[in-house]
Motif scaffolding. Structure first.
Motif, PDB file in Angstrom:
ATOM      1  N   CYS A   8       6.593 -28.832 -14.377  1.00 36.20           N
ATOM      2  CA  CYS A   8       7.690 -27.878 -14.199  1.00 36.20           C
ATOM      3  C   CYS A   8       7.169 -26.611 -13.526  1.00 36.20           C
ATOM      4  O   CYS A   8       6.099 -26.107 -13.896  1.00 36.20           O
ATOM      5  N   CYS A  10       7.895 -23.660 -13.992  1.00 35.95           N
ATOM      6  CA  CYS A  10       7.778 -22.508 -14.901  1.00 35.95           C
ATOM      7  C   CYS A  10       6.416 -22.413 -15.561  1.00 35.95           C
ATOM      8  O   CYS A  10       6.094 -21.405 -16.172  1.00 35.95           O
ATOM      9  N   CYS A  19      11.806 -30.208 -19.033  1.00 34.09           N
ATOM     10  CA  CYS A  19      11.711 -28.754 -19.211  1.00 34.09           C
ATOM     11  C   CYS A  19      12.922 -28.122 -18.534  1.00 34.09           C
ATOM     12  O   CYS A  19      14.056 -28.379 -18.931  1.00 34.09           O
ATOM     13  N   CYS A  20      12.703 -27.355 -17.491  1.00 31.76           N
ATOM     14  CA  CYS A  20      13.810 -26.639 -16.865  1.00 31.76           C
ATOM     15  C   CYS A  20      14.802 -27.568 -16.180  1.00 31.76           C
ATOM     16  O   CYS A  20      15.986 -27.225 -16.043  1.00 31.76           O
ATOM     17  N   SER A  42      12.349 -21.187 -12.456  1.00 35.28           N
ATOM     18  CA  SER A  42      12.284 -22.532 -11.869  1.00 35.28           C
ATOM     19  C   SER A  42      13.435 -22.777 -10.908  1.00 35.28           C
ATOM     20  O   SER A  42      13.269 -23.457  -9.894  1.00 35.28           O
TER      21      SER A  42
END
Ligand SMILES: [Zn+2]
Length: 129
Positions: A8, A10, A19-20, A42
């Motif tokens: 990810c 981030c 995740c995002c 992100s």
């Protein structure tokens, strides 16, 4: 868009899809202000302007958002978190984001304010640090 199993943007250490990416697709909501902040970073990195608008407080959200394709977001470092937890209604997240644009490295620092709006975390505004 990164592949679901790619790291990810981030920097949390999870694959994008878990995740995002899951937040960008609306599969789940951010449970903390920091998670929302990371998902917004992100979204800048993957060019998801719709998510940025959706996660913006209606009182401060711009009518439209034009992302600059020439900016490449390279790294995020969260430097401070105040409140913004599952039982809070507001929070502050300070971060530094590193980007490359016009062949140069830029570091952008911001203290972002977040609030819970109808149960969801949203970005309110930020000031440069
Ligand atoms: Zn992430």
């Amino acid at each position: 868009m990164p592949a679901d199993d790619a790291p990810c943007p981030c920097g949390w250490g999870e694959p994008y899809g878990r995740c995002c990416g899951a937040l960008h697709r609306g599969e789940r909501e951010a449970t903390t202000a920091e998670a929302l902040m990371r998902s917004r970073y992100s979204a800048f990195a993957v060019g998801d302007a719709a998510y940025l608008l959706r996660s913006w407080h209606p009182g401060t959200r711009p009518a439209a958002l034009d992302l600059d394709d020439d900016v490449r977001w390279l790294h995020l470092a969260v430097t401070a978190v105040e409140r913004g937890g599952p039982f809070d209604d507001e929070g502050v997240v300070a971060f530094e984001a590193v980007a490359r644009a016009d062949g140069r490295r830029h570091v952008q620092g911001e203290r972002s304010r977040f609030a819970r709006e109808g149960g969801r975390w949203v970005y309110v505004d930020g000031s440069p640090t």
